[in-house]
Design a protein around this motif. Structure first.
Motif, short mmCIF file in Angstrom:
data_model
loop_
_atom_site.label_atom_id
_atom_site.label_comp_id
_atom_site.label_asym_id
_atom_site.label_seq_id
_atom_site.Cartn_x
_atom_site.Cartn_y
_atom_site.Cartn_z
N ARG A 133 0.83 -1.22 0.00
CA ARG A 133 0.00 0.00 0.00
C ARG A 133 0.86 1.26 0.00
O ARG A 133 0.38 2.35 -0.32
CB ARG A 133 -0.93 0.01 1.21
N ALA A 134 2.11 1.15 0.39
CA ALA A 134 2.99 2.33 0.44
C ALA A 134 3.62 2.61 -0.93
O ALA A 134 4.22 3.65 -1.14
CB ALA A 134 4.09 2.11 1.48
N GLU A 135 3.43 1.66 -1.86
CA GLU A 135 4.09 1.79 -3.17
C GLU A 135 3.58 2.97 -3.98
O GLU A 135 4.34 3.70 -4.58
CB GLU A 135 3.87 0.50 -3.98
N MET A 139 2.25 -2.41 16.72
CA MET A 139 2.29 -1.79 15.40
C MET A 139 1.51 -2.62 14.38
O MET A 139 0.87 -2.08 13.48
CB MET A 139 3.73 -1.64 14.92
N VAL A 140 1.61 -3.94 14.53
CA VAL A 140 0.88 -4.83 13.62
C VAL A 140 -0.62 -4.57 13.74
O VAL A 140 -1.32 -4.46 12.73
CB VAL A 140 1.21 -6.31 13.93
N ARG A 141 -1.08 -4.44 14.98
CA ARG A 141 -2.52 -4.21 15.16
C ARG A 141 -2.93 -2.86 14.57
O ARG A 141 -3.94 -2.74 13.90
CB ARG A 141 -2.88 -4.30 16.64
N LEU A 142 -2.11 -1.84 14.82
CA LEU A 142 -2.37 -0.52 14.26
C LEU A 142 -2.42 -0.59 12.73
O LEU A 142 -3.34 -0.07 12.10
CB LEU A 142 -1.27 0.45 14.71
N ALA A 143 -1.43 -1.25 12.15
CA ALA A 143 -1.33 -1.33 10.69
C ALA A 143 -2.51 -2.10 10.10
O ALA A 143 -3.09 -1.69 9.10
CB ALA A 143 -0.01 -2.00 10.30
N ASN A 144 -2.88 -3.20 10.73
CA ASN A 144 -3.99 -3.99 10.21
C ASN A 144 -5.29 -3.20 10.27
O ASN A 144 -6.15 -3.37 9.40
CB ASN A 144 -4.11 -5.31 10.98
N GLY A 145 -5.42 -2.37 11.29
CA GLY A 145 -6.60 -1.52 11.37
C GLY A 145 -6.65 -0.57 10.18
O GLY A 145 -7.70 -0.40 9.55
N LEU A 146 -5.50 0.01 9.85
CA LEU A 146 -5.42 0.93 8.70
C LEU A 146 -5.66 0.19 7.39
O LEU A 146 -6.31 0.72 6.49
CB LEU A 146 -4.05 1.60 8.67
N LEU A 147 -5.16 -1.01 7.30
CA LEU A 147 -5.33 -1.79 6.08
C LEU A 147 -6.79 -2.13 5.84
O LEU A 147 -7.24 -2.22 4.70
CB LEU A 147 -4.50 -3.08 6.16
#
Length: 493
Positions: free
Chosen positions: A348-350, A392-400
């Motif tokens: 997603r950062a690409e 961070m994984v939980r934060l990132a998965n929420g954003l995803l």
RNA sequence: GGCGGCGUAGCCAAGUGGCCUAAGGCGACGGUUUGCAAAACCGUUAUUCGGCGGUUCGAAUCCGCCCGCCGCCUCCA
């Protein structure tokens, strides 16, 4: 806020300050290369790898020296047994140097797999015979050593501080000694600096005392001094080496130089397997190659090298670590969870744009980074540091899961993942590939994406019998399908 | 025999006097989502920290005793 490390010498956590501002010299006792590296090596070298990685993260210019012992390390009694390398060489019908070379390469291979950054210098004991002889000469001149029958021993009674690291005194040791003293030694606790070699001994060098070879403890003193100076900042090693090995290193070095040998002594704790000390006779001796391939009767499957690394970092370096199939299994699951999230974030950062990263998120990231540093500053609390990565994984998965997150925000998340989980902990790779060979990847992807397309056609036609069948076939090949709002993706299990 | 360490949920593991009615991971269960799944997300899973006493206004954390486990003292990372 500064880094505190537990110093075995003082038995307290001390604030870490290098002798020279901004520069750190680390010496860690390396392996004796007479067999493949095992889980015990992994805990030790991953722990010190994280130490050097964190010091570099903090901005220090680190010189990391870790020796390779290819001569002088004896079996059995410290000064009476045979050379380990020589014994193994006889068994494998190889020249001792060929054997040492073989297992040195094997060692680096395993450490590379564990994502341990190579030491800046990996000096071999056999390459420093001249320096070792020089040190013995100095110790003889200063009256700390004596020669008997072509061997030279260190006179422990001359060195007042002997026992300061391990908290023992000579009287106690003499009383509890289980080894029968060598007739050559003046005192049972004296140790060999130089050993006379019999004519049939392959590994031998000329010396002022006749042909011989160095004692095991000598190499570390000499190589640490040569590459890091007379007083080094940090000396690391396994707890089991605290006595006698490190005690002897201190005695030799400080007797010769008259200055402290190491300012901070760090010791990592031991590894057990299924609750017991790892030993060849107990059938619980697991090499890293066996763990990575799953070829050991105590293991139900193969484990990723980085999952092994993650299990090590899940506990503190000064706590003992029990390896079991269940513990490895849990580490593998957790490792995969982190990996999948990081991969998704990077995808997603690409797509770069001109947006700014979401400030709310960058603030959260900054808090997480702080929590991570506080944990690491407390004598390298990797357990808590790892929990930050999971946060961070939980934060990132929420954003995803949400739709409105910008590529720049994902880029900020990836940046912190790469720094904390990558640069410091070494469990997040810079790049991930499912397969190593590029043309293989293309062929597999073509085949799999074809099947996925076929399955989606069946799904559109509501032919779920066919679609389930395809997923089952891919599943049995270890390929997992995931139907997401924006299409179907696949990954290896 | 001497020295040292450890015992926290089904498992791994942090915390070492009040922020702890105890992080995080794995597993399990329930929910959201899904054609069904997988993954993800939300929730539940230790009123309690080996046992018994003590110190303290207050202890998982300090002290004593007991039980259990482990390491070093010989080569081991």
């Amino acid at each position: 806020m500064s880094l505190k490390l537990y110093n075995s010498l003082t038995r307290t956590k001390e604030e870490f300050k290098p002798a020279k501002k901004g520069r750190v010299g680390i010496y860690v006792c390396g392996p004796t290369v007479y067999g493949h590296a095992h889980l015990g090596h992994a805990k030790s070298y991953v722990s010190f790898d994280v130490l050097t990685r964190y010091l570099r993260y903090l901005g220090y210019d680190v010189t990391y020296v870790q020796n390779i012992t290819d001569v002088g390390h004896l079996t059995d009694d410290a000064d009476e047994g045979e050379d380990k390398i020589a014994t193994a060489a006889k068994k494998e019908k190889k020249h001792p140097m060929a054997l040492a070379e073989f297992y040195t390469r094997s060692y680096f291979e395993d450490m590379d797999a564990l994502n341990c950054i190579r030491p800046d210098i990996s000096p071999r004991a056999s390459g420093h015979i001249i320096e070792q002889i020089e040190l013995v000469k100095i110790l003889l001149e200063k009256g700390f050593a004596y020669e008997v029958n072509g061997s030279v021993y260190f006179d422990v009674s001359k060195f007042k501080d002997y026992g300061k690291l391990s908290g023992r005194n000579i009287e106690e040791m003499r009383a509890g000694a289980r080894v029968k003293p060598s007739p050559d030694k003046r005192n049972p606790v004296d140790f060999a600096l130089w050993k006379k070699a019999e004519p049939n001994h392959i590994m031998q060098w000329p010396s002022p005392w006749g042909p011989g070879y160095p004692g095991w403890h000598l190499e570390c003193s000499v190589m640490a001094m040569k590459y890091l100076g007379k007083t080094i900042d940090i000396h690391g090693g396994g707890l089991e080496n605290q006595f006698p090995h490190h005690e002897c290193e201190i005695a030799q070095s400080e007797a010769a130089n008259g200055v402290p040998f190491a300012r901070y002594w760090l010791h990592n704790n031991m590894v057990t397997v299924d609750g017991q000390k790892m030993g060849k006779s107990l059938n619980n001796f697991i090499t890293l190659k066996q763990a990575f391939s799953g070829s050991h009767e105590r293991l139900t499957k193969s484990y990723s090298p980085l999952a092994v690394r993650q299990l090590i970092l899940n506990s503190h370096y000064r706590s003992p670590l029990d390896f079991s199939d269940a513990a490895l299994f849990a580490a593998q699951s957790g490792y995969e969870k982190i990996t999948e999230t990081v991969k998704a974030v990077r995808k997603r950062a690409e797509t770069t744009g001109k947006d700014k990263a979401d400030e709310k998120i960058t603030e959260q990231l900054e808090q997480l980074r702080e929590k991570f540093e506080v944990a690491m500053n407390d004598d390298l609390n990797t357990s808590v540091a790892l929990s930050v990565v999971f946060e961070m994984v939980r934060l990132a998965n929420g954003l995803l899961g949400g739709a409105n997150t910008t590529a720049e925000t994902f880029s900020a998340v990836d940046d912190l993942f790469s720094k904390l989980g990558g640069d410091v902990l070494g469990i997040i790779k810079g790049e991930y590939g499912n397969l190593t060979n590029a043309s293989d990847i293309q062929r597999y992807e073509l085949a799999i994406s074809g099947l996925v397309e076929l399955r989606n056609k069946a799904r559109r036609e509501k032919n779920f019998a066919i679609s389930d069948e395809i997923r089952k076939i891919l599943g049995s090949a270890g390929i997992v399908l995931e139907d997401k709002p924006d299409g179907t993706t696949w990954r290896f299990r």
